[in-house]
Scaffold this motif. Sequence first.
Motif, short mmCIF file in Angstrom:
data_model
loop_
_atom_site.label_atom_id
_atom_site.label_comp_id
_atom_site.label_asym_id
_atom_site.label_seq_id
_atom_site.Cartn_x
_atom_site.Cartn_y
_atom_site.Cartn_z
N VAL A 196 0.86 -1.19 0.00
CA VAL A 196 0.00 0.00 0.00
C VAL A 196 0.89 1.23 0.00
O VAL A 196 1.94 1.26 0.63
CB VAL A 196 -0.91 0.00 1.26
CG1 VAL A 196 -1.52 1.38 1.49
CG2 VAL A 196 -2.03 -1.03 1.12
N VAL A 197 0.44 2.27 -0.72
CA VAL A 197 1.10 3.58 -0.64
C VAL A 197 0.09 4.58 -0.10
O VAL A 197 -1.06 4.60 -0.50
CB VAL A 197 1.65 4.04 -2.01
CG1 VAL A 197 0.55 4.14 -3.06
CG2 VAL A 197 2.37 5.38 -1.87
N VAL A 198 0.52 5.38 0.88
CA VAL A 198 -0.29 6.47 1.42
C VAL A 198 0.31 7.76 0.89
O VAL A 198 1.49 8.05 1.12
CB VAL A 198 -0.28 6.47 2.96
CG1 VAL A 198 -1.11 7.63 3.50
CG2 VAL A 198 -0.79 5.14 3.50
N ALA A 199 -0.48 8.54 0.16
CA ALA A 199 0.03 9.75 -0.49
C ALA A 199 -0.74 10.99 -0.06
O ALA A 199 -1.97 10.97 0.01
CB ALA A 199 -0.04 9.60 -2.01
N PHE A 200 0.00 12.06 0.23
CA PHE A 200 -0.57 13.34 0.62
C PHE A 200 -0.30 14.37 -0.48
O PHE A 200 0.81 14.42 -1.01
CB PHE A 200 0.06 13.86 1.91
CG PHE A 200 -0.20 13.01 3.13
CD1 PHE A 200 -1.24 13.32 4.00
CD2 PHE A 200 0.59 11.91 3.41
CE1 PHE A 200 -1.47 12.55 5.12
CE2 PHE A 200 0.37 11.12 4.53
CZ PHE A 200 -0.67 11.44 5.39
N GLY A 201 -1.28 15.19 -0.81
CA GLY A 201 -1.03 16.23 -1.80
C GLY A 201 -2.16 17.24 -1.90
O GLY A 201 -3.31 16.86 -2.06
N PHE A 202 -1.82 18.53 -1.74
CA PHE A 202 -2.77 19.62 -1.89
C PHE A 202 -2.32 20.52 -3.03
O PHE A 202 -1.16 20.54 -3.40
CB PHE A 202 -2.87 20.45 -0.60
CG PHE A 202 -3.30 19.68 0.61
CD1 PHE A 202 -4.22 18.66 0.52
CD2 PHE A 202 -2.78 19.99 1.86
CE1 PHE A 202 -4.62 17.94 1.64
CE2 PHE A 202 -3.17 19.29 2.99
CZ PHE A 202 -4.09 18.27 2.88
N GLU A 203 -3.27 21.29 -3.55
CA GLU A 203 -2.93 22.26 -4.58
C GLU A 203 -2.04 23.36 -4.00
O GLU A 203 -2.33 23.86 -2.90
CB GLU A 203 -4.21 22.88 -5.14
CG GLU A 203 -3.98 23.70 -6.38
CD GLU A 203 -5.28 24.23 -6.99
OE1 GLU A 203 -5.21 24.79 -8.09
OE2 GLU A 203 -6.34 24.08 -6.36
N PRO A 204 -0.94 23.72 -4.66
CA PRO A 204 -0.42 23.22 -5.94
C PRO A 204 0.21 21.84 -5.77
O PRO A 204 1.01 21.62 -4.85
CB PRO A 204 0.64 24.26 -6.33
CG PRO A 204 1.11 24.82 -5.03
CD PRO A 204 -0.08 24.81 -4.12
N TYR A 205 -0.18 20.90 -6.63
CA TYR A 205 0.22 19.50 -6.50
C TYR A 205 1.66 19.29 -6.96
O TYR A 205 2.05 19.79 -8.02
CB TYR A 205 -0.74 18.62 -7.30
CG TYR A 205 -2.18 18.86 -6.94
CD1 TYR A 205 -2.71 18.39 -5.76
CD2 TYR A 205 -3.01 19.61 -7.78
CE1 TYR A 205 -4.03 18.64 -5.40
CE2 TYR A 205 -4.33 19.87 -7.44
CZ TYR A 205 -4.84 19.38 -6.25
OH TYR A 205 -6.14 19.63 -5.92
N CYS A 206 2.40 18.54 -6.18
CA CYS A 206 3.81 18.30 -6.50
C CYS A 206 3.96 17.26 -7.61
O CYS A 206 3.33 16.19 -7.55
CB CYS A 206 4.56 17.81 -5.26
SG CYS A 206 4.69 19.05 -3.97
N ALA A 207 4.79 17.55 -8.57
CA ALA A 207 5.03 16.62 -9.67
C ALA A 207 5.60 15.31 -9.16
O ALA A 207 5.30 14.24 -9.69
CB ALA A 207 5.99 17.26 -10.69
#
Length: 298
Positions: A196-207
């Motif tokens: 499993v991968v847990v990913a965090f990301g808010f705008e502006p989204y990181c490439a």
Amino acid sequence: MPDTDSGATTGLDSINQQLAEHYSALSPQLKRAASYVLEHPMEMAFQSIRKTAQAASVTPSTLVRLAKRLGFESYEPFREVFQSAVQSAPVELSGRASKLKHQHRNPEAALFVEVGDAAFDNIGKLFTADNQTRVKEAAERMLKARRIAVVGFRDTFACAYHFAYVGRIAMPEVTLIRGQEGGLLTELAPFNEQDVVVAFGFEPYCAETVKALEITRANGVQAIVITDTLRSPLVPGASVTFTVANATPHFFPSLLAAITLSEAILAECVAFGPDQLVENVASFESRMRQLGAYVEIV
């Protein structure tokens, strides 16, 4: 988003997931309608089609077309899904939060109070019945996984680090992905369909975060995504998606709700996981004390 002959999707989560998955392939008008649907479930439930179309800056026929693309015969049964979803009251921290928010309001400290109001609002939106179900599902997937990768860059690195540090105390198989010096591919290569991968990301989204999810998706890794909207590029292909509120008068998105959600997921893992997880926590604390990692108060 192909038409379906098997009948309409009846769950709001499923509707949101379909819209998120296929958002990029929609026409400009349908995109505008889909954006409104994703971000205004309460209004969708109670507004007329004409008022909803006006608010979304589309025509009523565009909303009808969107409903039919999702397999509904007309707009009304589509709207009924939203009405059913909002009928059950969310679990909110309204009592004490409301009391605290309105105590000692000082006009000279307006910004301080604004930050507090935003924080209470973000947390209140997190604790809903739907999110409670998602937390349980996320924990179940993590407990079954062989390994867990945690990804978050730039502003959300703090979320990823916290999740990995706390999670690893109970579950040694949790790994923080740093992606330093071009090592992202190397770090993620060992993960596969058992993981499993847990990913965090808010705008502006990181490439880098988007790239990490592309790599893990290609390897069959299940993704648990914590982001700010279902239009986020992190959503397609995710097994479990959380959208958390991050509003704040501060100049950068608030991480408070994401950190709180992390703690809720990890608590669920320990509560419903094997006894070994509790033993791991006790062993970690004992080892840290033996090493002199903590200062004792006498």
